[in-house]
Design an enzyme around this catalytic site. Structure first.
Site, PDB file in Angstrom:
ATOM      1  CE  LYS A 133      57.311  87.334 117.955  1.00  0.00           C
ATOM      2  NZ  LYS A 133      56.086  87.090 118.718  1.00  0.00           N
ATOM      3  CB  SER A 139      57.148  81.087 115.300  1.00  0.00           C
ATOM      4  OG  SER A 139      55.824  81.075 114.842  1.00  0.00           O
ATOM      5  CG  HIS A 171      59.757  83.663 115.762  1.00  0.00           C
ATOM      6  ND1 HIS A 171      59.256  83.571 117.040  1.00  0.00           N
ATOM      7  CD2 HIS A 171      58.716  84.056 114.979  1.00  0.00           C
ATOM      8  CE1 HIS A 171      57.965  83.853 117.036  1.00  0.00           C
ATOM      9  NE2 HIS A 171      57.614  84.153 115.797  1.00  0.00           N
TER      10      HIS A 171
HETATM   11  N1  PMP Z   1      56.150  87.850 112.251  1.00  0.00           N
HETATM   12  C1  PMP Z   1      56.122  86.648 112.840  1.00  0.00           C
HETATM   13  C2  PMP Z   1      56.733  85.484 112.124  1.00  0.00           C
HETATM   14  C3  PMP Z   1      55.540  86.492 114.103  1.00  0.00           C
HETATM   15  O1  PMP Z   1      55.510  85.281 114.681  1.00  0.00           O
HETATM   16  C4  PMP Z   1      54.976  87.606 114.742  1.00  0.00           C
HETATM   17  C5  PMP Z   1      54.336  87.554 116.123  1.00  0.00           C
HETATM   18  N2  PMP Z   1      54.072  86.374 116.671  1.00  0.00           N
HETATM   19  C6  PMP Z   1      55.028  88.835 114.092  1.00  0.00           C
HETATM   20  C7  PMP Z   1      55.618  88.928 112.852  1.00  0.00           C
HETATM   21  C8  PMP Z   1      54.451  90.059 114.724  1.00  0.00           C
HETATM   22  O2  PMP Z   1      55.359  90.609 115.638  1.00  0.00           O
HETATM   23  P1  PMP Z   1      54.839  91.480 116.861  1.00  0.00           P
HETATM   24  O3  PMP Z   1      54.478  90.533 117.944  1.00  0.00           O
HETATM   25  O4  PMP Z   1      55.985  92.384 117.200  1.00  0.00           O
HETATM   26  O5  PMP Z   1      53.660  92.244 116.361  1.00  0.00           O
END
Ligand code: PMP
Length: 408
Positions: A249, A190, A218
């Site tokens: 997301k 990300s 993502h």
């Molecule tokens: N995995 C990745 C790669 C993330 O970037 C994120 C959140 N930024 C998550 C898991 C966690 O997801 P959530 O926001 O649904 O808790």
């Protein structure tokens, strides 16, 4: 006696000294107008802003079909799920959503969790309880939630250099052939926007008898013919044993899940504390996510429009000499290189131009690589993009930040 207050103050001070103290942008998302929002300043006054850093990548959090589904779920089923999945909290829309998610990823089963974070943490911890002696091979840029789950289980773990299959192979080859092994990685990373080599990783997993665990947080909704993620795009859904995603997301709501063979899901369901001992998602969330997934499956043109916006923004930044970092995905990171300028530019974009992009600092990214991370959506029109590129161009000169050579 112990000075509790001082302990908390010291903890906050430490974060401040390290430059990691965060101030929240107080935003009101205005229904149907994403990416427009209203920001409340510290003095209480309000300002209209264009949000350029949302992970609601496609604006599904404002989509009429999602909002309708959520409203009628509240009317029909009330606010909360009323319990854990095992004790009265298995709502019909949760069951329907799991079936929809499983078929999306072409897996036998799916399992909802509270969030993507919880899905990673709970599942990775549980896998180590299910398979004592498991050895985990983890990409060095894996998300904090994966790292937490891997650490909590306490098993042997090896971190391989980011997206470096040679290093991964060296580590796999050194492990006992008959030990259970798991390769944990992400598809789209990300902060840099690069994409893992799924086929290469799966080939190594097969060669060394490892399972694969892929975070498509993502990518889900954004890649592949029906939006099932990079594994679908690359035609390798079968080669991934456990797919983990978020509903928060591109799907635009909140929650997380895994999708896998039925026996894997059954075991995780039975062993993951983070699944068992918590109230299940409210019916409005699962109903909204279900409507969103159905919409996303049927609308590949949204994904095409999303890619077009990202590509156009990258090209426009490059043409203006703004140092856009190489990214293979919809994520558009712009290199600043120090936290002071990153914050200064972000503050000035907000105050002077009504443009909101959060600076990304250490420890989210390594020191010296501080950046601004833009996430254009199909809802960002040309006028918004013109305003953004013009403002960035001015600020780059004003703050005297390094440019890259302007594209011819
Ligand atoms: N995995 C990745 C790669 C993330 O970037 C994120 C959140 N930024 C998550 C898991 C966690 O997801 P959530 O926001 O649904 O808790």
């Amino acid at each position: 006696m112990f000075d509790y207050k001082a302990a908390f103050q010291t903890a906050v001070e430490q974060v401040r000294t390290e430059g990691r103290y965060r101030v929240f942008a107080d935003l009101k998302r205005v229904q149907g107008r994403f990416p427009l929002a209203t920001r409340r300043r510290e003095d209480g006054s309000e300002q209209d802003v264009v949000v350029w850093c949302s992970n609601d990548y496609l604006g599904m959090g404002q989509h009429p079909s999602v909002l309708e589904a959520m409203k009628s779920a509240v009317d029909e089923s009330g606010a909360g799920a009323g319990g854990t999945r095992n004790i009265s909290g298995t709502t019909r829309s949760a069951v329907d959503l799991e079936a929809e998610l499983a078929s999306w990823h072409r897996k036998e089963a799916a399992l909802l969790m509270t969030s993507g974070y919880v899905a990673n943490e709970a599942t990775l911890t549980a896998l180590q309880r299910i398979m004592p002696g498991l050895i985990i091979f983890s990409d060095s840029l894996n998300h904090a939630s994966m790292i937490a789950g891997i650490r909590n289980g306490g098993c042997e773990r090896h971190v391989f250099l980011h997206n470096d299959l040679q290093h991964l192979e060296t580590l796999l080859a050194a492990a006992p052939a008959d030990s259970p092994k798991l390769i944990a990685f992400e598809s789209v990373y990300s902060m840099d926007g690069d994409i893992a080599d799924l086929k290469g990783t799966i080939a190594l997993a097969k060669k060394y008898g490892a399972m694969t665990y892929l975070d498509e947080v993502h990518a889900v909704g954004l890649y592949g013919e029906t939006g099932a993620g990079v594994a679908e795009r690359d035609g390798v859904l079968d080669g991934i044993d456990i797919i983990e995603c978020t509903l928060g997301k591109a799907i635009g709501v909140m929650g997380g899940y895994i999708a896998a063979d039925a026996v894997i899901v059954d075991a995780v369901r039975s062993w993951a504390a983070g699944f068992i001992f918590t109230t299940s998602l409210p019916p409005a969330l699962t109903a909204g996510a279900l409507a969103s997934v159905r919409h996303l499956k049927a609308h590949p043109e949204l994904r095409a429009a999303h890619q077009e916006r990202a590509e156009t923004l990258k090209q426009r930044f490059a043409a203006a000499g703004i140092p856009v970092m190489p990214s293979e995905s919809h994520i558009v990171p712009v290199f600043v290189g120090d936290p002071v300028h990153a914050k200064m530019i972000s503050d000035m974009l907000l105050e002077d131009h009504g443009i909101y992009v959060q600076p990304i600092n250490y420890p989210t990214v390594p020191k010296g690589t501080e950046r601004l991370r833009f996430t254009p959506s199909p809802n960002h029109d040309d006028g918004m993009m013109d305003a953004l590129v013009t403002a960035m161009d001015r600020l780059w000169t004003h703050c005297n930040v390094a440019r890259m050579p302007r594209a011819a």
